[in-house]
Design a protein around this motif. Structure first.
Motif, PDB file in Angstrom:
ATOM      1  N   GLN A   1       2.215 -31.326 -28.940  1.00 16.18           N
ATOM      2  CA  GLN A   1       3.599 -31.326 -29.413  1.00 16.18           C
ATOM      3  C   GLN A   1       4.224 -32.711 -29.258  1.00 16.18           C
ATOM      4  N   LYS A   2       3.954 -33.371 -28.136  1.00 16.67           N
ATOM      5  CA  LYS A   2       4.485 -34.726 -27.922  1.00 16.67           C
ATOM      6  C   LYS A   2       3.881 -35.688 -28.943  1.00 16.67           C
ATOM      7  N   GLY A   3       2.614 -35.496 -29.265  1.00 13.64           N
ATOM      8  CA  GLY A   3       1.947 -36.340 -30.247  1.00 13.64           C
ATOM      9  C   GLY A   3       2.569 -36.180 -31.626  1.00 13.64           C
ATOM     10  N   ILE A   4       2.991 -34.986 -31.958  1.00 16.70           N
ATOM     11  CA  ILE A   4       3.624 -34.731 -33.250  1.00 16.70           C
ATOM     12  C   ILE A   4       4.990 -35.403 -33.319  1.00 16.70           C
ATOM     13  N   LYS A   5       5.729 -35.369 -32.228  1.00 17.19           N
ATOM     14  CA  LYS A   5       7.092 -35.935 -32.207  1.00 17.19           C
ATOM     15  C   LYS A   5       7.079 -37.449 -32.168  1.00 17.19           C
TER      16      LYS A   5
ATOM     17  N   TYR B   1      -4.465 -25.240 -18.454  1.00 15.98           N
ATOM     18  CA  TYR B   1      -4.901 -26.330 -19.338  1.00 15.98           C
ATOM     19  C   TYR B   1      -4.461 -26.088 -20.779  1.00 15.98           C
ATOM     20  N   GLN B   2      -4.373 -24.828 -21.187  1.00 11.82           N
ATOM     21  CA  GLN B   2      -3.946 -24.525 -22.552  1.00 11.82           C
ATOM     22  C   GLN B   2      -2.478 -24.892 -22.764  1.00 11.82           C
ATOM     23  N   ILE B   3      -1.658 -24.639 -21.775  1.00 16.05           N
ATOM     24  CA  ILE B   3      -0.246 -25.021 -21.853  1.00 16.05           C
ATOM     25  C   ILE B   3      -0.153 -26.540 -21.930  1.00 16.05           C
ATOM     26  N   SER B   4      -0.882 -27.204 -21.043  1.00 13.66           N
ATOM     27  CA  SER B   4      -0.869 -28.661 -21.003  1.00 13.66           C
ATOM     28  C   SER B   4      -1.317 -29.268 -22.330  1.00 13.66           C
ATOM     29  N   SER B   5      -2.383 -28.741 -22.911  1.00 13.97           N
ATOM     30  CA  SER B   5      -2.882 -29.300 -24.174  1.00 13.97           C
ATOM     31  C   SER B   5      -1.888 -29.082 -25.311  1.00 13.97           C
TER      32      SER B   5
END
Length: 89
Positions: free
Chosen positions: A84-88, A75-79
């Motif tokens: 990161q996608k939200g930042i881009k 879950y930590q990797i997923s979050s």
């Protein structure tokens, strides 16, 4: 280079088969007392463990514990990917 070192130390093909170049995957090196004991591949699209290889592709004595720790923390990797996608975006 860590990837070559892990494959050489554990006598398996994580480096020679270039799993580290596979798009959408992560390769982890698990060490105990600073010695490699496992290479673990994780699929980012499925958020699951694809490989867990020890010395000569065999399970280590800590195999089940290591798998459990990785699974519990996927879950930590997923979050982090979602952040990161939200930042881009």
């Amino acid at each position: 280079m860590l990837r070559a070192h892990n494959g050489d130390s554990l006598k398996h093909c994580v480096f020679t088969n270039e799993y580290f170049k596979k798009k959408g995957s992560l390769i982890f090196s698990v060490k105990i007392d600073n010695k490699p004991v496992k290479s673990i591949g994780v699929s980012l699209s499925k958020m699951e463990i694809t490989q867990c290889r020890g010395m000569k592709n065999k399970n280590s004595k800590d195999h089940k514990v290591i798998l459990s720790l990785i699974r519990k923390n996927l879950y930590q990797i997923s979050s982090r990917i979602k952040k990161q996608k939200g930042i881009k975006a």
